[in-house]
Design an enzyme around this catalytic site. Sequence first.
Site, PDB file in Angstrom:
ATOM      1  N   ASP A  12       5.286   6.426  -5.910  1.00 44.15           N
ATOM      2  CA  ASP A  12       6.762   6.469  -5.890  1.00 44.15           C
ATOM      3  C   ASP A  12       7.314   6.772  -4.503  1.00 44.15           C
ATOM      4  OD1 ASP A  12       6.705   6.132  -8.692  1.00 44.15           O
ATOM      5  OD2 ASP A  12       6.456   8.286  -8.954  1.00 44.15           O
ATOM      6  N   HIS A  40       7.317  -0.408  -9.499  1.00 40.79           N
ATOM      7  CA  HIS A  40       8.042  -0.414  -8.232  1.00 40.79           C
ATOM      8  C   HIS A  40       9.489  -0.720  -8.544  1.00 40.79           C
ATOM      9  CE1 HIS A  40       4.431  -0.345  -5.918  1.00 40.79           C
ATOM     10  NE2 HIS A  40       3.995  -1.464  -6.432  1.00 40.79           N
TER      11      HIS A  40
HETATM   12  P1  GDP Z   1       7.133   2.714  -5.314  1.00 44.29           P
HETATM   13  O1  GDP Z   1       6.407   2.738  -6.603  1.00 44.29           O
HETATM   14  O2  GDP Z   1       6.350   3.320  -4.193  1.00 44.29           O
HETATM   15  O3  GDP Z   1       7.690   1.371  -4.977  1.00 44.29           O
HETATM   16  O4  GDP Z   1       8.375   3.680  -5.470  1.00 44.29           O
HETATM   17  P2  GDP Z   1       9.609   3.652  -6.449  1.00 44.29           P
HETATM   18  O5  GDP Z   1       9.741   2.441  -7.234  1.00 44.29           O
HETATM   19  O6  GDP Z   1       9.638   4.929  -7.171  1.00 44.29           O
HETATM   20  O7  GDP Z   1      10.784   3.630  -5.362  1.00 44.29           O
HETATM   21  C1  GDP Z   1      11.425   4.716  -5.011  1.00 44.29           C
HETATM   22  C2  GDP Z   1      12.878   4.668  -5.398  1.00 44.29           C
HETATM   23  O8  GDP Z   1      13.615   4.959  -4.238  1.00 44.29           O
HETATM   24  C3  GDP Z   1      13.424   3.341  -5.870  1.00 44.29           C
HETATM   25  O9  GDP Z   1      14.469   3.580  -6.798  1.00 44.29           O
HETATM   26  C4  GDP Z   1      13.976   2.697  -4.596  1.00 44.29           C
HETATM   27  O10 GDP Z   1      15.036   1.799  -4.822  1.00 44.29           O
HETATM   28  C5  GDP Z   1      14.465   3.889  -3.880  1.00 44.29           C
HETATM   29  N1  GDP Z   1      14.369   3.834  -2.431  1.00 44.29           N
HETATM   30  C6  GDP Z   1      13.397   3.287  -1.652  1.00 44.29           C
HETATM   31  N2  GDP Z   1      13.635   3.556  -0.357  1.00 44.29           N
HETATM   32  C7  GDP Z   1      14.771   4.299  -0.327  1.00 44.29           C
HETATM   33  C8  GDP Z   1      15.535   4.907   0.718  1.00 44.29           C
HETATM   34  O11 GDP Z   1      15.192   4.855   1.892  1.00 44.29           O
HETATM   35  N3  GDP Z   1      16.647   5.610   0.335  1.00 44.29           N
HETATM   36  C9  GDP Z   1      17.047   5.740  -0.954  1.00 44.29           C
HETATM   37  N4  GDP Z   1      18.133   6.450  -1.220  1.00 44.29           N
HETATM   38  N5  GDP Z   1      16.354   5.190  -1.963  1.00 44.29           N
HETATM   39  C10 GDP Z   1      15.243   4.483  -1.655  1.00 44.29           C
END
Ligand code: GDP
Length: 430
Positions: A12, A40
């Site tokens: 995440d 994701h």
């Molecule tokens: P993954 O499994 O590593 O892709 O992580 P997630 O799906 O949990 O992504 C993390 C969350 O943070 C998602 O809702 C993204 O849209 C959001 N996100 C990613 N990068 C950023 C950022 O730089 N700022 C903010 N506010 N949200 C982000």
Amino acid sequence: MVKAIVGANWGDEGKGKITDMLAKEADIIIRFQGGANAGHTILNAYGKFALHTLPSGVFYAHTTNVIGNGVALNIPVLIEEMRSVTERNVPAPKLLVSDRAQIVMPYHILFDQYEEERLGGKSFGSTKSGIAPFYSDKYAKIGFQVSELWEEELLREKLQRVCEMKNVLLEHFYHRPLLQPEELLDTLRGYRDQIAPYVCDVSVFLDQAIKEGKQILLEGQLGTLKDPDHGIYPMVTSSSTLAAFGAIGAGIPPYEIGQIITVCKAYSSAVGAGAFVSEIFGEEAEELRRRGGDGGEFGATTGRPRRMGWFDCVASRYGCRLQGTTDVAFTVLDVLGYLDEIPVCVAYEIDGEATKEFPTTGKLDRAKPIFKTLPGWKTDIRGIRAYEDLPENCRRYIAFVEAEIGYPITMISNGPGREDIIYRKSALRS
Ligand code: GDP
């Protein structure tokens, strides 16, 4: 050139966003491990999507998306996900599925559920997607490869054999309904018809693509701390989350992986059980959870509230080292803009001694965080595109974290969108 995008921590970290962003310049995006257990979250012009199985390159018409042999392939979930993206006006993605990928069987999901129920409070916090039973069977050599879907005689014989074993457990241990080999054979016939248009010899395709100089992304799932060898065993996932495994799970030479982008979140979060030294609780955690990510820190697959904590330099340094990091993408930094002061975990205290090395699980369970507090910047940094334009305390936070983890932070993500990215020159860049 092959680039890997992987996580430093518990998952995440925002890998989906970084992959979606880098996919603009890429030809091929490959999933090489894991299955539909994690998700994701991606925000782009088509809307907000939670992908579980499809590679994060599916939103561009120019990319080919590959499910590598290392993935736990859940065929109905994959087909449903294809339907759900095209239904929302995304052009039908180009998809290839390795003929050597193995199939998540319906009973893998059942065994996952039964075992979690049996363990009750002592469970592993599985998402009940069948991942652990799937990989157990794969390495016990009773898994089903996609290519076997076209070998009816073999399927029939193998299903008999596997069901006999599984049924002993179902009858005497879990006290649940028995498996019917004929029924499973029918299910597999259905899977064969659904997956047929996508199946190919992926390693041949990738060999050719590498020779042609194509831009290739390996998209990791979860992060270093969930790796079965190097993570917080046994609270880990069942396939390797490390960039090195990208070579195996995709079928490419390890030396072709030229860049390893390790994604680190500017604070910590974790789903499921297991050690989490910099974890915070109560009001402090609730506020960070509510403000975190894009609309709160809740699991993309399960909707479960994520456990929250401050940035952990010990875990992240270790996480980056095991990935073989060439670049760190530091994400979700915008979320911290509300804080007067930001604690950062810089060391662990274990049995009265301070350490910066990430220990094995027994010691980890006894570790207490040693925090250092940095000043906050108290502004919204979303929309900023140049590193120099970030508030001074924000740049200090980045520089402090970089010095602690020892790997170059070359990308800073300050929002969920593709364009919310700041490139930075790092003195650590070799
Ligand atoms: P993954 O499994 O590593 O892709 O992580 P997630 O799906 O949990 O992504 C993390 C969350 O943070 C998602 O809702 C993204 O849209 C959001 N996100 C990613 N990068 C950023 C950022 O730089 N700022 C903010 N506010 N949200 C982000």
